[in-house]
Design an enzyme around this catalytic site. Structure first.
Site, short mmCIF file in Angstrom:
data_model
loop_
_atom_site.label_atom_id
_atom_site.label_comp_id
_atom_site.label_asym_id
_atom_site.label_seq_id
_atom_site.Cartn_x
_atom_site.Cartn_y
_atom_site.Cartn_z
N PHE A 216 -11.15 -6.36 7.28
CA PHE A 216 -11.61 -7.56 7.98
C PHE A 216 -12.86 -8.15 7.32
O PHE A 216 -12.99 -9.37 7.18
CB PHE A 216 -11.92 -7.19 9.44
CG PHE A 216 -11.82 -8.34 10.41
CD1 PHE A 216 -10.89 -8.32 11.43
CD2 PHE A 216 -12.65 -9.44 10.31
CE1 PHE A 216 -10.79 -9.38 12.33
CE2 PHE A 216 -12.56 -10.49 11.20
CZ PHE A 216 -11.62 -10.47 12.21
N PRO B 25 -15.42 1.10 5.19
CA PRO B 25 -16.63 0.28 4.98
C PRO B 25 -16.34 -1.21 5.09
O PRO B 25 -17.25 -2.01 5.30
CB PRO B 25 -17.07 0.65 3.56
CG PRO B 25 -15.81 1.08 2.87
CD PRO B 25 -15.01 1.79 3.94
N TYR C 60 -0.93 11.59 6.49
CA TYR C 60 -0.65 10.23 6.04
C TYR C 60 0.81 10.18 5.58
O TYR C 60 1.13 10.62 4.49
CB TYR C 60 -1.61 9.80 4.91
CG TYR C 60 -3.06 9.60 5.34
CD1 TYR C 60 -3.42 9.45 6.67
CD2 TYR C 60 -4.08 9.56 4.38
CE1 TYR C 60 -4.74 9.27 7.05
CE2 TYR C 60 -5.41 9.37 4.76
CZ TYR C 60 -5.72 9.23 6.09
OH TYR C 60 -7.04 9.05 6.45
N SER D 78 -13.64 -8.29 4.37
CA SER D 78 -13.39 -8.94 3.07
C SER D 78 -13.23 -10.45 3.25
O SER D 78 -13.30 -11.20 2.28
CB SER D 78 -12.11 -8.38 2.43
OG SER D 78 -10.97 -8.82 3.17
N1 NAP Z 1 -11.38 10.17 8.99
C1 NAP Z 1 -10.69 9.22 9.58
O1 NAP Z 1 -10.41 9.26 10.79
C2 NAP Z 1 -10.21 8.04 8.79
C3 NAP Z 1 -9.68 6.92 9.46
C4 NAP Z 1 -9.28 5.82 8.70
C5 NAP Z 1 -9.39 5.85 7.32
N2 NAP Z 1 -9.88 6.96 6.69
C6 NAP Z 1 -10.01 7.03 5.21
O2 NAP Z 1 -10.90 6.01 4.80
C7 NAP Z 1 -10.30 5.18 3.82
C8 NAP Z 1 -10.87 3.78 3.91
O3 NAP Z 1 -10.67 3.21 5.19
P1 NAP Z 1 -9.60 2.07 5.46
O4 NAP Z 1 -8.65 1.99 4.31
O5 NAP Z 1 -9.05 2.35 6.81
O6 NAP Z 1 -10.47 0.75 5.61
P2 NAP Z 1 -11.34 -0.12 4.57
O7 NAP Z 1 -11.65 0.66 3.39
O8 NAP Z 1 -12.45 -0.68 5.36
O9 NAP Z 1 -10.36 -1.33 4.26
C9 NAP Z 1 -9.12 -1.20 3.64
C10 NAP Z 1 -8.44 -2.56 3.65
O10 NAP Z 1 -9.24 -3.47 2.92
C11 NAP Z 1 -8.48 -4.09 1.90
N3 NAP Z 1 -9.36 -4.21 0.72
C12 NAP Z 1 -9.91 -3.21 0.01
N4 NAP Z 1 -10.69 -3.68 -0.98
C13 NAP Z 1 -10.62 -5.04 -0.89
C14 NAP Z 1 -11.18 -6.09 -1.64
N5 NAP Z 1 -12.00 -5.85 -2.67
N6 NAP Z 1 -10.90 -7.37 -1.27
C15 NAP Z 1 -10.08 -7.62 -0.21
N7 NAP Z 1 -9.51 -6.66 0.54
C16 NAP Z 1 -9.78 -5.38 0.20
C17 NAP Z 1 -7.31 -3.17 1.64
O11 NAP Z 1 -6.24 -3.93 1.15
P3 NAP Z 1 -4.95 -3.29 0.41
O12 NAP Z 1 -4.42 -2.26 1.36
O13 NAP Z 1 -4.07 -4.48 0.27
O14 NAP Z 1 -5.38 -2.72 -0.87
C18 NAP Z 1 -7.07 -2.59 3.02
O15 NAP Z 1 -6.27 -3.45 3.78
C19 NAP Z 1 -8.80 5.30 4.12
O16 NAP Z 1 -8.01 4.94 3.01
C20 NAP Z 1 -8.69 6.77 4.48
O17 NAP Z 1 -8.64 7.56 3.30
C21 NAP Z 1 -10.31 8.04 7.42
#
Ligand code: NAP
Length: 324
Positions: A207, A202, A55, A209
């Site tokens: 999206f 999750p 990252y 949200s």
């Molecule tokens: N193993 C893998 O291949 C892999 C791939 C992708 C991700 N990951 C891990 O999984 C974690 C979570 O996945 P992700 O971050 O990709 O997707 P996510 O958790 O589904 O969504 C993150 C997005 O949602 C927004 N958000 C979070 N809480 C919110 C709320 N209460 N209201 C409105 N918007 C909200 C965030 O905004 P802000 O950014 O503005 O806070 C960000 O843009 C990552 O941080 C990473 O550590 C792992």
């Protein structure tokens, strides 16, 4: 709320914190707010912090180091390795034992710690037998620099082969209201083997949200993902409207409904919503208070059956690295 990760694994917070977005994945970020978000997670006893050495070339680990300074014992550090990301995009995977032995030393240095709680192979390297990659991770456990081993986006076959070499504590993979690919084969396999699930994205990368109204609202990496483009975007937006309706019936936000749904799929599942803001972190943690009855879950399945989403979750070149 804590849950046990894997049948022989540690107790960790059921809602962790995904830190990826703090290092440029989803638009600009403010370092002070990012650090405050991690500190707040620990203050609220949500100890599972997810990062990767790829990252922003270690930037994410360095941020975490600042936030956990003086309180290392309060954090459960989940670190992924073995994937090559560059500012230009995807650079392949590397699961070679030498690479992994080397990578962990740099992670420890950036995190300013002498151990990693969960060390996860970010993707399976098709050119290295999984037994060799996991064998190298097992050596790190023996050396005491890693406590538990994880895999990410691995196939059922790789998971089975890996588990013959060393206990695999967790599989990290995308799992959400509309990303349910693992339900047919992967989830039954890890359940059979006593491996926990760390469900990432999750909120389907924000999206679910309900924040985004048109494809042009997304100006970062997500703009390259078919699910968030053109016609797919608008079809998926209709699904988000349904999530909003279900959430209002439960008196919660769409994000909280989405997180609660993931947690309701089994006691062996934890999830790591990603955010770089204290406010979102606190809102996400409050999902623990959303109780979904079996009737609620049935209604959700009827409205949003598996496979309902339009478009793949990654661009073609990234899709080929999944399920190997
Ligand atoms: N193993 C893998 O291949 C892999 C791939 C992708 C991700 N990951 C891990 O999984 C974690 C979570 O996945 P992700 O971050 O990709 O997707 P996510 O958790 O589904 O969504 C993150 C997005 O949602 C927004 N958000 C979070 N809480 C919110 C709320 N209460 N209201 C409105 N918007 C909200 C965030 O905004 P802000 O950014 O503005 O806070 C960000 O843009 C990552 O941080 C990473 O550590 C792992």
């Amino acid at each position: 709320m804590n849950r046990q990760l894997g049948i022989k694994g540690p107790m960790v917070s059921a809602i962790g914190l995904g830190c990826m977005g703090m290092s440029g994945a989803y638009g600009e970020s403010d370092e002070k707010e990012s650090i405050a978000t991690i500190e707040r997670a620990l203050e609220l006893n949500h100890n599972f912090l997810d990062t990767a050495d790829y990252y922003l070339a270690g930037h994410n680990e360095q941020l975490i180091a600042q936030a956990i300074k003086g309180k290392r014992d309060k954090a459960f550090l989940s670190v992924k390795t073995g994937m090559m990301l560059s500012p230009g995009g995807y650079g392949g995977v590397n699961g070679h034992p030498d690479f992994l032995r080397n990578a962990v030393m740099y992670s420890l240095q950036r995190l300013k710690t002498d151990y990693i709680d969960l060390y996860t192979l970010g993707r399976v390297d098709p050119n290295v037998p999984i037994e060799d990659s996991v064998g190298a991770l097992a050596e790190l456990v023996q050396k005491g620099v890693v406590r538990f081993i994880g895999l990410s986006e691995a196939s059922a076959e790789s998971i089975r082969r890996a588990a013959t070499v060393h206990t695999i504590t967790a599989l990290q993979t995308e799992y959400s209201l509309w990303t349910r690919d693992i339900e047919d084969e992967i989830l039954p396999t890890i359940r059979e083997l006593g491996i926990g699930l760390v469900a990432y994205a999750p909120l389907s990368r924000g999206f679910l949200s309900g924040t985004y109204k048109k494809p042009e609202d997304i100006k970062d990496n997500r703009a390259h993902m078919p699910r968030y483009q053109g016609e797919n975007f608008y079809k998926n937006l209709e699904l988000v409207e349904k999530v909003k309706m279900l959430a209002s019936q439960k008196g919660c936000t769409p994000s909280q409904l989405a997180i609660a749904w993931v947690l309701a799929q089994g006691e062996d599942i934890i999830t790591i919503p990603g955010t770089k803001r204290v406010k979102y972190l606190e809102d996400n943690i409050a999902s623990e208070n959303v109780r979904l009855s079996s009737g609620d879950l049935r209604a959700i399945s009827e409205i949003l059956p598996a496979g309902v989403v339009s478009g793949t979750r990654y661009p073609e070149r990234f899709m080929s690295a999944l399920n190997r």
